[in-house]
Design a protein around this motif. Structure first.
Motif, short mmCIF file in Angstrom:
data_model
loop_
_atom_site.label_atom_id
_atom_site.label_comp_id
_atom_site.label_asym_id
_atom_site.label_seq_id
_atom_site.Cartn_x
_atom_site.Cartn_y
_atom_site.Cartn_z
N ARG A 134 40.85 28.16 58.85
CA ARG A 134 42.27 28.43 59.03
C ARG A 134 42.94 27.34 59.88
NH1 ARG A 134 45.29 32.55 57.74
NH2 ARG A 134 47.20 32.78 58.93
N GLU A 166 48.84 29.46 49.90
CA GLU A 166 48.35 30.61 49.15
C GLU A 166 46.82 30.72 49.22
OE1 GLU A 166 49.60 30.71 45.09
OE2 GLU A 166 48.28 32.38 44.59
N LEU A 167 46.14 29.60 48.93
CA LEU A 167 44.68 29.67 48.80
C LEU A 167 43.95 29.60 50.14
CD1 LEU A 167 44.15 27.46 45.63
CD2 LEU A 167 44.42 29.93 45.78
N LYS A 170 46.21 32.24 52.77
CA LYS A 170 46.45 33.57 52.18
C LYS A 170 47.82 34.12 52.57
CE LYS A 170 41.96 33.46 51.22
NZ LYS A 170 41.63 32.62 50.09
N ASP A 171 48.79 33.23 52.70
CA ASP A 171 50.13 33.62 53.11
C ASP A 171 51.06 33.52 51.89
OD1 ASP A 171 52.61 33.96 54.23
OD2 ASP A 171 52.23 32.70 55.97
N ASN A 199 54.45 35.16 43.51
CA ASN A 199 53.92 35.37 44.85
C ASN A 199 54.76 36.36 45.64
OD1 ASN A 199 51.71 33.83 44.46
ND2 ASN A 199 52.45 32.03 45.55
#
Lengths: 282, 277
Positions: A134, A166-167, A170-171, A199
């Protein structure tokens, strides 16, 4: 005293010219985005100097990039790789290629290199792994944001940032925001609007997704040569799933009826097949 | 005054003819031209930049690198040729002041560098114009916006580079006026050009907020005594993104360039007057 007078005069002359040049530099430096970049400072002694001096910047940036790429392939010198890749970006901040690949290398790869350096996936606890991945994804996003600003909002860079958000993070909300900006940018990728809506939809902001996608279709996509039928089909599916009354839906387009697989919809019952495409809303 | 100008122009003419016949000039001139022309062939090895940017950069690099080498070496060589061959002694025995002699030398060398800049800029303009037209056609076929390339901006950039080389020549003349050997003049002149190109680093430091002190004062002094040669490198902005150059920038850069030339020529004259030939 009299002998020193000419020297004092010359000193004063050069100071006056210096003040003039100072004013000139304050204006001209605004047109030189390469100037004042801290990323270049550690690499100035490594052949980057010529690029900083003026001329051959692209050639020096290319060579700097190749050196960074060689280190990236070896996967064991995170600091060196990042340093050289960032130097290439700093030498030519208008280049999308450098920003995109540096951002992706930092966001996607460097977290894994760090885990391997600490002993591998079996040894490093899952929480630490997530924290590292992260952290590097965030660093990559910072780079991509810098690149977006330096390139004047390049659509492809915005799409890359959306993908990382996104990947890796994860937002979905942040990803949708980048896709939305990409869709509204010049030379927007064909998928940006659809992915932005998808999304937002997946995040539960269904109504917002539909409203924005519909407005964008009416303002931009409808004007495309083919009228963007895939996007319209996606919008029709959304309307159906939101159970919008017929009057609130997009008016039927004259060419829509002749589209293969056209099914006239009513506001009753959700019987439509799942939407198809690269980024499903499901 | 008119007679003085006439005498300076006469020296300038002789210097120009002498310089343009030099093999060194021809060598760097051909090398620079070949570099610009070869950029079209090597553009396939580029990645990460727009094609026009890559082509333009080769031209800018040629103008900067070979122009600077020519400016430093040719100035020192032509000045010391006059001293070593004793022709300066003969010339200065006639009604010709040392200031007129230096002004003539400066104008002659600057004119040769003007030819160098003009030809290289014309070649670069031809390359950019040819490729920009091709890319615009491709973009039109794909319904994309054509790439931006302003050839008028290139002309302005060439003028800026000529002025920058003028500053270099005046600076090397000042060094040569005080130096005893050709080699010393070339080395110190080259270092002065390097310092001038990197002067912006100290200027950037000055722009950052810092507590006033002795170090800050020394930095201020250094910044205001050394010429800033980086301010002339507006090629990318002028040719490929003209909207990035704000109104009023160019007059300031031209003004500061002319001021540097005058200041260094005054210094050169002052040093040359004190020199024993």
């Amino acid at each position: 005293m009299r002998r020193a007078l000419p020297w004092v005069g010359l000193f004063a002359l050069f100071l006056a010219v210096g003040v003039l040049a100072d004013q000139s530099w304050r204006r001209s430096r605004l047109a030189l985005p390469e100037i004042g970049r801290r990323e270049l400072e550690p690499t100035v002694g490594q052949g980057v100097l010529l690029g900083v001096l003026g001329g051959f910047r692209t050639v020096v940036a290319d060579f700097t990039w190749i050196r960074g790429y060689v280190l990236w392939e070896r996967k064991n010198d995170r600091a060196g790789t990042e340093l050289l890749m960032r130097a290439a970006c700093a030498l030519d901040p208008r280049s999308r290629f450098f920003w995109e690949n540096t951002g992706l290398a930092v966001a996607n790869d460097m977290g894994h290199w760090e885990i391997r350096r600490r002993g591998g996936y079996a040894k490093v606890p899952k929480e630490i792994q997530d924290h590292l991945l992260r952290g590097y994804a965030q660093r990559g996003m910072v780079l991509l944001d810098e690149g977006i600003a330096s390139t004047g909002g390049d659509a492809a860079l915005l799409a890359t940032a959306a993908l990382v958000a996104e990947l890796q993070l994860k937002d979905l909300g942040r990803s949708a925001d980048y896709y939305r900006r990409a869709a509204e940018a010049r030379a927007a990728p064909w998928f940006a609007a659809r992915f932005a809506a998808a999304n937002l939809w997946k995040e539960g902001r269904r109504r917002e997704a539909y409203v924005w996608y519909r407005a964008h279709w009416l303002k931009v996509l409808r004007l495309a040569e083919d009228g963007s039928p895939d996007d319209l089909k996606e919008l029709r599916d959304m309307e159906h799933e939101l159970r919008l009354p017929l009057l609130q839906r997009l008016p039927l387009q004259p060419w829509e009826v002749s589209q293969p697989g056209f099914v006239p919809r009513t506001s009753e019952g959700v019987t439509a097949p799942s939407p198809v495409g690269g980024q499903s809303r499901k | 005054m008119k007679a003085a100008c006439h005498r300076s122009l006469w020296i300038a003419r002789i210097t120009f003819l002498e310089a343009i016949r030099q093999r060194f000039f021809a060598f760097l001139f051909i090398l620079g031209a070949a570099l610009v022309l070869a950029s079209g062939a090597v553009r396939v090895f580029d990645f990460g930049h727009s094609e026009l940017k890559f082509l333009a950069d080769f031209g800018f690099g040629g103008l900067f690198l070979f122009g600077s080498i020519l400016g430093v070496v040719m100035t020192a060589q032509l000045f010391f040729a006059e001293i070593d061959n004793r022709t300066a002694l003969t010339l200065l025995a006639k009604p010709l002041s040392r200031a007129e002699f230096l002004a003539g030398k400066f104008l002659g060398i600057w004119a040769v560098l003007g030819v160098f800049v003009l030809v290289l800029a014309a070649l670069l303009a031809a390359m950019l114009g040819w490729r920009a037209a091709e890319l615009a056609q491709l973009a039109a076929e794909r319904r994309l916006a054509p790439p931006e390339c302003d050839l008028a901006g290139l002309a302005l950039y060439a003028a800026l580079q000529w002025l920058r080389l003028g500053v270099v020549v005046a600076m090397v003349l000042a060094v040569a006026a005080a130096a005893r050997t050709f080699l010393f003049a070339v080395v110190v002149g080259a270092l002065a050009v390097l310092a001038g190109q990197l002067q912006w680093l100290s200027q950037e430091l000055l722009l950052k907020p810092a507590e006033p002190g002795l170090g800050h004062a020394a930095l201020w002094l250094l910044t205001h005594l050394l010429p800033n040669l980086q301010q002339f490198n507006l090629g990318d902005a002028l040719v490929l993104a003209p909207h990035q150059v704000t109104a009023g920038t160019l007059p300031w850069v031209f003004l500061s360039g002319v001021a540097y030339v005058v200041a260094f020529l005054v210094l050169a004259t002052f040093l040359f007057r004190r020199r024993e030939i």
